[in-house]
Design an enzyme around this catalytic site. Structure first.
Site, mmCIF file in Angstrom:
data_model
loop_
_atom_site.group_PDB
_atom_site.id
_atom_site.type_symbol
_atom_site.label_atom_id
_atom_site.label_comp_id
_atom_site.label_asym_id
_atom_site.label_seq_id
_atom_site.Cartn_x
_atom_site.Cartn_y
_atom_site.Cartn_z
ATOM 1 N N HIS A 101 0.957 -1.206 -0.048
ATOM 2 C CA HIS A 101 0.497 -0.050 0.089
ATOM 3 C C HIS A 101 1.200 1.791 0.017
ATOM 4 O O HIS A 101 0.342 1.930 -0.576
ATOM 5 C CB HIS A 101 -1.055 -0.248 1.043
ATOM 6 C CG HIS A 101 -0.150 0.444 2.603
ATOM 7 N ND1 HIS A 101 -0.151 -0.859 3.242
ATOM 8 C CD2 HIS A 101 -0.121 1.463 3.606
ATOM 9 C CE1 HIS A 101 0.586 -0.591 4.072
ATOM 10 N NE2 HIS A 101 0.406 0.962 4.539
ATOM 11 N N ASP A 102 2.044 1.359 0.545
ATOM 12 C CA ASP A 102 2.836 2.735 1.023
ATOM 13 C C ASP A 102 4.089 2.265 -0.207
ATOM 14 O O ASP A 102 5.196 2.908 0.678
ATOM 15 C CB ASP A 102 3.045 3.378 2.109
ATOM 16 C CG ASP A 102 1.613 3.926 2.997
ATOM 17 O OD1 ASP A 102 1.333 4.284 1.772
ATOM 18 O OD2 ASP A 102 2.130 3.373 4.223
ATOM 19 N N ASP A 127 -5.384 0.730 8.223
ATOM 20 C CA ASP A 127 -4.504 1.496 8.161
ATOM 21 C C ASP A 127 -4.006 2.764 8.728
ATOM 22 O O ASP A 127 -3.369 3.029 9.816
ATOM 23 C CB ASP A 127 -4.089 1.836 6.615
ATOM 24 C CG ASP A 127 -2.644 2.674 6.537
ATOM 25 O OD1 ASP A 127 -1.644 2.300 6.612
ATOM 26 O OD2 ASP A 127 -2.935 3.951 5.668
ATOM 27 N N HIS A 149 -6.325 4.568 -0.762
ATOM 28 C CA HIS A 149 -6.941 3.949 0.105
ATOM 29 C C HIS A 149 -6.252 4.766 1.605
ATOM 30 O O HIS A 149 -6.939 5.687 2.273
ATOM 31 C CB HIS A 149 -5.702 2.753 1.042
ATOM 32 C CG HIS A 149 -4.613 3.354 0.754
ATOM 33 N ND1 HIS A 149 -3.645 3.454 0.411
ATOM 34 C CD2 HIS A 149 -3.422 4.036 2.176
ATOM 35 C CE1 HIS A 149 -2.088 4.085 0.031
ATOM 36 N NE2 HIS A 149 -2.165 4.224 1.686
ATOM 37 N N HIS A 150 -6.233 6.516 1.032
ATOM 38 C CA HIS A 150 -6.186 7.896 0.951
ATOM 39 C C HIS A 150 -7.128 8.425 0.866
ATOM 40 O O HIS A 150 -7.901 9.685 1.444
ATOM 41 C CB HIS A 150 -4.553 8.935 0.796
ATOM 42 C CG HIS A 150 -3.730 7.947 2.339
ATOM 43 N ND1 HIS A 150 -3.785 8.419 3.454
ATOM 44 C CD2 HIS A 150 -2.692 7.629 2.062
ATOM 45 C CE1 HIS A 150 -3.073 7.959 4.042
ATOM 46 N NE2 HIS A 150 -1.681 6.952 2.798
ATOM 47 N N LYS A 193 6.110 5.181 -1.508
ATOM 48 C CA LYS A 193 6.796 6.135 0.161
ATOM 49 C C LYS A 193 8.456 6.540 -0.470
ATOM 50 O O LYS A 193 9.044 6.660 0.320
ATOM 51 C CB LYS A 193 5.878 6.092 0.611
ATOM 52 C CG LYS A 193 5.021 6.457 1.276
ATOM 53 C CD LYS A 193 4.847 6.692 3.373
ATOM 54 C CE LYS A 193 3.217 7.021 3.147
ATOM 55 N NZ LYS A 193 2.722 7.185 4.551
#
Length: 381
Positions: free
Chosen positions: A240-241, A323, A294-295, A244
């Site tokens: 998911h991240d 999350d 997801h944000h 980053k």
């Protein structure tokens, strides 16, 4: 020949064949269709034992799975009439099942009046003839033993051939299942490694990836997701991240509030992550949805697309709750860990604002907090 007397294709295919051959072909067709739907080893074993009893008209059928670590055969599935065989363990060399496993025959046939001394008999069971068919891969790996028995009539060569065919079909299906499981385990290991690469930068507490994967699977199961959706949710949780990795440490690890420019850089990680993961062959669309969305927020105030409500993909809505909960309850560079009760109250307060209310309800039930009264949303400063 008149049109009325012209045989159909089906009639032509069956004509001239003995009735027994027709029954055998029908049995093999039924077996192959059942095997196509089997997704686990237990389902394969159930099909083999159930159809062996019915199609071979046996008194019982047992499947003994081979456990390589212990080097034993264990009865894992049974059908028909039986005593207490389920769970029985045979150590190497013990019983006729091991004789079949170690011997060269495709099927070991034993008559009820000629049972050898090494036969393992359960108390109270009648003496009966038996067939033992080992399931071996082309490379010689033993998967298990399919065995059937009956008191009368005696087994025939036809019975042996059918049981051997059943065992071969089971072997092919089990190989496919085990290879898929191995590929999935390898894939999940690689995805976990990518998640751990993010944790190594210390922007999240150790274990975030594993925790969110586990909790997302539990929440998805409570919400009734199908197996394919759960798989995509799990992969999305791992990745998911991933975007980053491209965010500078000065932004990623900043202990205080971000400037508008820094916030823009941070928010771009979802687009970057989606672009990176698109290059993984056969990646499901649901995985990309988790990474990108997801944000997003239920009220449409999230990023990157400002999607409102059910326009947000379901898997992303599910993962968003997981999350945020994990972020709230564990130390981060920009905040201390909150108590679980406080985190749950914040999640509950954001139902209908940040989160899908139905997902929040399921999440609270999952964590045993569903009976609590809703907490009013905090006033906007």
């Amino acid at each position: 020949m008149s049109p009325r007397s012209t045989p159909t294709t089906s009639q032509s295919a069956w004509s001239g064949q003995p009735q027994e051959d027709q029954a055998d072909l029908a049995a093999l067709l039924e077996l192959s269709q059942a095997m196509l739907g089997a997704q686990t080893a237990a389902e394969v074993e159930e099909v083999l034992t159930r159809l062996s009893v019915r199609l071979l008209e046996t008194r019982y059928a047992l499947f003994l799975r081979y456990w390589q670590e212990q080097d034993v055969l264990r009865v894992t599935t049974q059908a028909g009439q039986y005593a207490a065989e389920l769970g029985t363990v045979l150590y190497r060399g013990q019983g006729l099942s091991w004789q079949a496993a170690l011997g060269p025959e495709a099927v070991l046939r034993v008559h009820r009046d000629a049972l050898p001394p090494q036969a393992v008999l359960q108390p109270g069971t009648p003496r009966q003839s038996a067939l033992f068919a080992p399931l071996r891969t082309s490379g010689g790996r033993l998967l298990g033993i399919l065995t059937v028995g009956r008191i009368a009539p005696d087994f025939t060569r036809r019975d042996e051939t059918l049981l051997a065919t059943f065992a071969n079909a089971g072997t092919v299906t089990l190989e496919r299942i085990y290879q898929t499981q191995q590929a999935n385990a390898t894939r999940d290991g690689a995805l976990l490694a990518l998640g751990l690469a993010l944790e190594a930068r210390d922007y999240e507490t150790q274990g975030h990836t594993s925790r969110t994967v586990t909790l997302a699977q539990e929440l998805g199961g409570r919400l009734g997701l199908e197996a394919a959706e759960l798989d995509a949710l799990r992969q999305g949780a791992y990745l998911h991240d991933i975007g980053k990795l491209s965010v500078p440490d000065s932004v990623l690890l900043k202990p205080g509030p971000l400037t508008p420019a820094e916030r823009t850089v941070m928010q771009e990680h979802v687009r970057t992550g989606e672009a990176l993961v698109r290059h993984i062959p056969t990646i499901p669309a649901g995985v990309l949805a988790v990474i990108r969305s997801h944000h997003e927020r239920w009220d449409g105030q999230g990023y990157p697309d400002g999607l409102p409500g059910e326009a947000i993909p379901l898997l992303a809505r599910i993962f968003a709750v997981v999350d945020v909960f994990d972020a709230l309850t564990h130390q981060r560079p920009y905040h201390a860990a909150r108590p679980i009760e406080e985190a749950l109250a914040l999640i509950r307060a954001e139902a209908g604002h940040h989160f899908d209310p139905a997902v929040v309800a399921a999440f609270l039930e999952l964590l045993g907090d569903g009976a609590s009264e809703p907490t009013p949303a905090p006033p906007t400063p």
